[in-house]
Design a protein around this motif. Structure first.
Motif, PDB file in Angstrom:
ATOM      1  N   ARG A 356       0.854  -1.185   0.000  1.00  0.00           N
ATOM      2  CA  ARG A 356       0.000   0.000   0.000  1.00  0.00           C
ATOM      3  C   ARG A 356       0.890   1.235   0.000  1.00  0.00           C
ATOM      4  O   ARG A 356       2.079   1.129   0.220  1.00  0.00           O
ATOM      5  N   SER A 357       0.329   2.399  -0.177  1.00  0.00           N
ATOM      6  CA  SER A 357       1.026   3.694  -0.185  1.00  0.00           C
ATOM      7  C   SER A 357       2.165   3.700  -1.196  1.00  0.00           C
ATOM      8  O   SER A 357       2.376   2.738  -1.934  1.00  0.00           O
ATOM      9  N   LYS A 358       2.935   4.768  -1.239  1.00  0.00           N
ATOM     10  CA  LYS A 358       4.035   4.876  -2.203  1.00  0.00           C
ATOM     11  C   LYS A 358       5.238   5.520  -1.550  1.00  0.00           C
ATOM     12  O   LYS A 358       5.156   6.001  -0.430  1.00  0.00           O
ATOM     13  N   ILE A 359       6.356   5.518  -2.241  1.00  0.00           N
ATOM     14  CA  ILE A 359       7.486   6.325  -1.790  1.00  0.00           C
ATOM     15  C   ILE A 359       7.814   7.271  -2.930  1.00  0.00           C
ATOM     16  O   ILE A 359       7.378   7.067  -4.055  1.00  0.00           O
ATOM     17  N   ASP A 360       8.583   8.323  -2.620  1.00  0.00           N
ATOM     18  CA  ASP A 360       8.998   9.225  -3.699  1.00  0.00           C
ATOM     19  C   ASP A 360      10.317   9.885  -3.325  1.00  0.00           C
ATOM     20  O   ASP A 360      10.738   9.839  -2.164  1.00  0.00           O
ATOM     21  N   VAL A 361      10.946  10.483  -4.316  1.00  0.00           N
ATOM     22  CA  VAL A 361      12.178  11.243  -4.080  1.00  0.00           C
ATOM     23  C   VAL A 361      11.943  12.615  -4.693  1.00  0.00           C
ATOM     24  O   VAL A 361      11.505  12.709  -5.847  1.00  0.00           O
ATOM     25  N   ASP A 362      12.184  13.691  -3.917  1.00  0.00           N
ATOM     26  CA  ASP A 362      11.924  15.027  -4.473  1.00  0.00           C
ATOM     27  C   ASP A 362      13.139  15.513  -5.260  1.00  0.00           C
ATOM     28  O   ASP A 362      14.161  14.828  -5.331  1.00  0.00           O
ATOM     29  N   ASN A 363      13.037  16.725  -5.844  1.00  0.00           N
ATOM     30  CA  ASN A 363      14.138  17.164  -6.712  1.00  0.00           C
ATOM     31  C   ASN A 363      15.393  17.582  -5.952  1.00  0.00           C
ATOM     32  O   ASN A 363      16.397  17.917  -6.553  1.00  0.00           O
ATOM     33  N   ARG A 364      15.314  17.545  -4.616  1.00  0.00           N
ATOM     34  CA  ARG A 364      16.551  17.765  -3.836  1.00  0.00           C
ATOM     35  C   ARG A 364      17.151  16.423  -3.423  1.00  0.00           C
ATOM     36  O   ARG A 364      18.096  16.365  -2.637  1.00  0.00           O
ATOM     37  N   GLY A 365      16.561  15.366  -3.911  1.00  0.00           N
ATOM     38  CA  GLY A 365      17.107  14.037  -3.624  1.00  0.00           C
ATOM     39  C   GLY A 365      16.665  13.467  -2.285  1.00  0.00           C
ATOM     40  O   GLY A 365      17.243  12.500  -1.793  1.00  0.00           O
ATOM     41  N   ARG A 366      15.634  14.080  -1.665  1.00  0.00           N
ATOM     42  CA  ARG A 366      15.173  13.562  -0.370  1.00  0.00           C
ATOM     43  C   ARG A 366      14.134  12.466  -0.570  1.00  0.00           C
ATOM     44  O   ARG A 366      13.207  12.639  -1.382  1.00  0.00           O
ATOM     45  N   LEU A 367      14.305  11.399   0.171  1.00  0.00           N
ATOM     46  CA  LEU A 367      13.396  10.259   0.067  1.00  0.00           C
ATOM     47  C   LEU A 367      12.192  10.498   0.989  1.00  0.00           C
ATOM     48  O   LEU A 367      12.361  10.870   2.149  1.00  0.00           O
ATOM     49  N   ILE A 368      10.996  10.287   0.462  1.00  0.00           N
ATOM     50  CA  ILE A 368       9.779  10.520   1.246  1.00  0.00           C
ATOM     51  C   ILE A 368       8.987   9.217   1.327  1.00  0.00           C
ATOM     52  O   ILE A 368       8.694   8.606   0.293  1.00  0.00           O
TER      53      ILE A 368
END
Ligand SMILES: [Zn+2]
Length: 383
Positions: A356-368
């Motif tokens: 379930r849910s997802k993960i992502d990486v923003d344009n500063r390279g931070r993992l969410i």
């Protein structure tokens, strides 16, 4: 023109009817059920239910009680049957509260969306934040209550003490079919199973006993019976249960086909329905390259860092779930996969909710990402 991909996904078990023993069997060795919260239980009495809830979730409990009464009325007429005892309905406002339940002693795996416990006849379930999902689970569990009660009535009426019982593919299949009917998720799973050749025939259903695929195949079988022979046949399968020693024979008596004969028609029907899709679409594994090989790998998030492309993902390849990153492309044949966050070893990162849910990486390279942390979910931003 680029070929479209057929959607495929692995989804967790939605909901299972369990007895104490089956939950015991699912106990994870070395883990303890932690009681984070003390619940101040209250009871709301409706026409057919004793609804157990705690004050913080009163509004949600009122919604649950209304949905349960609505489901009761629908099933009462569908099965031409009433449940003569009051039904205890124990509600939780979140899955993590539900996992602390002491209505059963075993651990409740993340994929269990609710259960009907046969011994005391209690229905126990949480809300997962979606009213649609809440309604589905309430209806699913109440189909169990009704089909079980109906079967007991039939056996009592015919003074039968030995009977074949309803097989799990049927009880779960009918609980799904009589709660959601046929939906895009069921369609996706069955489509994938038939097109990739892993659909398990009814004659071999014990190979996938208790799995999510068994639930969805059971739902597909109930749908086929209903569409081909008439919906009343589903109820007749329960009403005829006392007449034959095996459920396959009960099917033969009710719809004229035993398991083997049923498979031939049902699987042919699925092929007719889904095979034409291959004319304009492709199965993912035929037109893509797998970039991971071990375990179940989910939630890919592609990103660029240091002029190179990477992918972050969750995998259970070592038994526990971890978040990994690996570079994409390049000539190296060495596996460059690295662990970024270790899951399931500490209460901080207890579960990444693998399916379930997802993960992502923003344009500063931070993992969410989110993780179960103590008694709730936490959103992490990982630098
Ligand atoms: Zn169920």
């Amino acid at each position: 023109m680029r070929a479209k991909l057929l959607s495929v996904a692995v989804i967790s078990i939605l909901s299972v009817a369990v007895t104490n023993t089956t939950l015991q069997a699912q106990y994870y060795f070395g883990r303890n059920k932690i009681q984070y919260d003390k619940f101040d239980w209250k009871i709301m009495r409706t026409t057919h239910f004793d609804v157990y809830f705690y004050p913080q979730m009163r509004e949600l409990a009122e919604v649950g009680a209304a949905l349960a009464e609505e489901a009761y009325a629908r099933l009462e007429s569908k099965l031409n049957h009433n449940v003569t005892r009051r039904i205890p309905l124990i509600l939780y406002s979140s899955h993590s509260h539900f996992q602390q339940t002491n209505t059963v002693s075993g651990m409740i795996p993340e994929g269990v969306g609710g259960f009907f416990e046969f011994i005391k006849g209690r229905v126990v379930l949480p809300s997962n934040g979606s009213i649609h999902g809440f309604k589905h689970v309430i209806n699913h569990e109440l189909v169990h209550v009704f089909t079980r009660s109906k079967m007991n009535r039939v056996l009592k009426d015919h003074r039968k003490t030995t009977y074949p019982g309803m097989p799990l593919w049927f009880t779960e299949g009918i609980a799904e079919y009589w709660s959601v009917g046929w939906d895009s998720q069921a369609d996706m799973i069955i489509k994938d199973a038939i097109l990739s050749g892993h659909l398990v025939p009814l004659t071999n259903m014990e190979y996938i006993f208790g799995s999510f695929l068994m639930y969805k195949e059971g739902q597909a079988i109930c749908r086929y019976i209903s569409d081909t022979f008439g919906e009343e046949k589903l109820l007749q399968l329960i009403e005829n249960i006392w007449k034959e020693p095996r459920f396959s024979d009960v099917m033969k008596l009710t719809i004229g086909l035993n398991y083997k004969e049923f498979d031939e028609k049902w699987i042919y029907d699925l092929k007719k329905k889904y095979y034409p899709l291959l004319e304009k679409n492709d199965a993912p594994h035929m037109v893509t390259k797998a970039i991971t090989k071990k375990g179940i790998n989910t939630k890919p998030a592609a990103f660029t860092k240091g002029g190179r492309e990477w992918v972050a993902f969750v995998s259970n390849r070592v038994g526990y779930s971890n978040i990994y990153v690996k570079p994409l492309g390049g000539r190296s044949t060495k596996d460059q996969t690295k662990v970024v966050v270790k899951g399931e070893r500490t209460s901080e990162f207890e579960s990444f909710h693998l399916l379930r849910s997802k993960i992502d990486v923003d344009n500063r390279g931070r993992l969410i990402f989110t993780s179960k942390s103590g008694d709730s979910d936490v959103l992490y931003i990982y630098d």
